[in-house]
Enzyme design. Structure first.
Site, PDB file in Angstrom:
ATOM      1  N   GLY A  45       0.830  -1.196   0.000  1.00 42.70           N
ATOM      2  CA  GLY A  45       0.000   0.000   0.000  1.00 42.70           C
ATOM      3  C   GLY A  45       0.865   1.245   0.000  1.00 42.70           C
ATOM      4  O   GLY A  45       2.010   1.214   0.468  1.00 42.70           O
ATOM      5  N   GLN A  50       2.883   9.981   1.285  1.00 43.73           N
ATOM      6  CA  GLN A  50       4.191   9.315   1.338  1.00 43.73           C
ATOM      7  C   GLN A  50       5.105   9.722   0.186  1.00 43.73           C
ATOM      8  O   GLN A  50       6.318   9.542   0.268  1.00 43.73           O
ATOM      9  CB  GLN A  50       4.022   7.793   1.343  1.00 43.73           C
ATOM     10  CG  GLN A  50       3.426   7.269   2.639  1.00 43.73           C
ATOM     11  CD  GLN A  50       3.326   5.760   2.624  1.00 43.73           C
ATOM     12  OE1 GLN A  50       2.377   5.200   2.080  1.00 43.73           O
ATOM     13  NE2 GLN A  50       4.306   5.086   3.196  1.00 43.73           N
ATOM     14  N   CYS A  92       5.927  -0.163   7.519  1.00 44.60           N
ATOM     15  CA  CYS A  92       5.534   0.952   6.648  1.00 44.60           C
ATOM     16  C   CYS A  92       6.718   1.334   5.775  1.00 44.60           C
ATOM     17  O   CYS A  92       7.854   1.362   6.254  1.00 44.60           O
ATOM     18  CB  CYS A  92       5.121   2.135   7.527  1.00 44.60           C
ATOM     19  SG  CYS A  92       4.696   3.616   6.596  1.00 44.60           S
ATOM     20  N   LEU A  93       6.445   1.641   4.515  1.00 45.52           N
ATOM     21  CA  LEU A  93       7.522   2.047   3.601  1.00 45.52           C
ATOM     22  C   LEU A  93       8.193   3.341   4.072  1.00 45.52           C
ATOM     23  O   LEU A  93       9.332   3.609   3.702  1.00 45.52           O
ATOM     24  CB  LEU A  93       6.978   2.232   2.178  1.00 45.52           C
ATOM     25  CG  LEU A  93       6.473   0.956   1.487  1.00 45.52           C
ATOM     26  CD1 LEU A  93       5.845   1.295   0.141  1.00 45.52           C
ATOM     27  CD2 LEU A  93       7.588  -0.059   1.315  1.00 45.52           C
ATOM     28  N   HIS A 134      -4.262   1.391   7.857  1.00 47.22           N
ATOM     29  CA  HIS A 134      -2.905   1.948   7.816  1.00 47.22           C
ATOM     30  C   HIS A 134      -2.849   3.123   6.827  1.00 47.22           C
ATOM     31  O   HIS A 134      -2.310   4.191   7.142  1.00 47.22           O
ATOM     32  CB  HIS A 134      -1.929   0.832   7.415  1.00 47.22           C
ATOM     33  CG  HIS A 134      -0.503   1.252   7.314  1.00 47.22           C
ATOM     34  ND1 HIS A 134       0.464   0.845   8.213  1.00 47.22           N
ATOM     35  CD2 HIS A 134       0.131   2.054   6.432  1.00 47.22           C
ATOM     36  CE1 HIS A 134       1.624   1.390   7.867  1.00 47.22           C
ATOM     37  NE2 HIS A 134       1.448   2.128   6.791  1.00 47.22           N
ATOM     38  N   GLU A 135      -3.424   2.921   5.639  1.00 45.42           N
ATOM     39  CA  GLU A 135      -3.387   3.985   4.618  1.00 45.42           C
ATOM     40  C   GLU A 135      -4.284   5.160   5.014  1.00 45.42           C
ATOM     41  O   GLU A 135      -3.928   6.319   4.780  1.00 45.42           O
ATOM     42  CB  GLU A 135      -3.787   3.437   3.242  1.00 45.42           C
ATOM     43  CG  GLU A 135      -2.921   2.291   2.711  1.00 45.42           C
ATOM     44  CD  GLU A 135      -1.423   2.546   2.790  1.00 45.42           C
ATOM     45  OE1 GLU A 135      -0.987   3.700   2.670  1.00 45.42           O
ATOM     46  OE2 GLU A 135      -0.677   1.563   3.004  1.00 45.42           O
ATOM     47  N   HIS A 138      -2.424   7.412   7.182  1.00 49.34           N
ATOM     48  CA  HIS A 138      -1.524   8.310   6.448  1.00 49.34           C
ATOM     49  C   HIS A 138      -2.261   9.576   6.000  1.00 49.34           C
ATOM     50  O   HIS A 138      -1.697  10.667   6.018  1.00 49.34           O
ATOM     51  CB  HIS A 138      -0.952   7.614   5.204  1.00 49.34           C
ATOM     52  CG  HIS A 138       0.257   6.768   5.477  1.00 49.34           C
ATOM     53  ND1 HIS A 138       1.396   7.267   6.060  1.00 49.34           N
ATOM     54  CD2 HIS A 138       0.507   5.463   5.229  1.00 49.34           C
ATOM     55  CE1 HIS A 138       2.298   6.291   6.166  1.00 49.34           C
ATOM     56  NE2 HIS A 138       1.780   5.180   5.674  1.00 49.34           N
TER      57      HIS A 138
HETATM   58 ZN   LIG Z   1       2.681   3.326   5.685  1.00 48.73          ZN
END
Ligand SMILES: [Zn+2]
Length: 169
Positions: A45, A50, A92-93, A134-135, A138
């Site tokens: 995701g 991000q 998380c990225l 999670h998204e 963000h």
């Molecule tokens: Zn993330």
């Protein structure tokens, strides 16, 4: 185009994103970039903040691009339902190299627009429910770390500060 992914500490990751207006060509290109960046990472995701774009949209694909049809784009999503509880490791990225256990509702139903501007309602269970939440975090300027309490969070933040000081973050 693959975009650089912002990491913990970047201000765009800490601010609520704004609604997307019209789905213009520019928005469409941004979505393409988000998909490309997510697959390249690779991740399941990616939310627009991000890549430094404070707008309410994200892409998700639990198959990492292996199953056509699992890729979803959400624009201006809202929760319709959330219930139950699951406790799993999450990463998380934007926080590469770190994981922590996060409590999330086990089921989440999202309503939003797809990239064509059509309304979609999608039910997520288990991992998909986790990815949705999670998204969505963000888009509200939150990271999974903000849902981790106590010593575990302090430890990760300390390590990231150290990496930042040595220019490795
Ligand atoms: Zn993330």
């Amino acid at each position: 185009m693959i975009r650089p992914i912002l990491k913990f500490g970047a201000t765009t990751l800490q601010e609520p994103a704004r609604d997307v207006g019209e789905i213009t060509g520019e928005i469409s290109r941004l979505i393409d970039d988000m998909i490309e960046t997510m697959y390249a990472a690779p991740g399941i995701g990616l939310a627009a903040p991000q890549i430094g774009v404070p707008m309410r949209m994200f892409v998700v694909d639990l198959s990492l691009g292996h199953n056509i049809g699992e890729l979803m784009t959400f624009i201006n999503p809202v929760f319709v339902e959330r219930e139950g509880m699951q406790l799993e490791e999450e990463g998380c990225l934007s926080v590469p190299g770190f994981n922590a256990t996060v409590a999330r509702p086990a089921r989440a139903v999202l309503k939003g627009l797809d990239r064509e501007g059509r309304e979609q309602i999608v039910e997520g269970k288990e991992l998909l429910a986790r990815a949705f939440q999670h998204e969505m975090d963000h888009l509200d300027g939150m990271l999974f770390l903000d849902r981790v309490r106590g010593i575990k969070r302090d430890l990760i933040v300390k390590k990231i500060r150290k990496l930042t000081r040595s220019g490795k973050w």
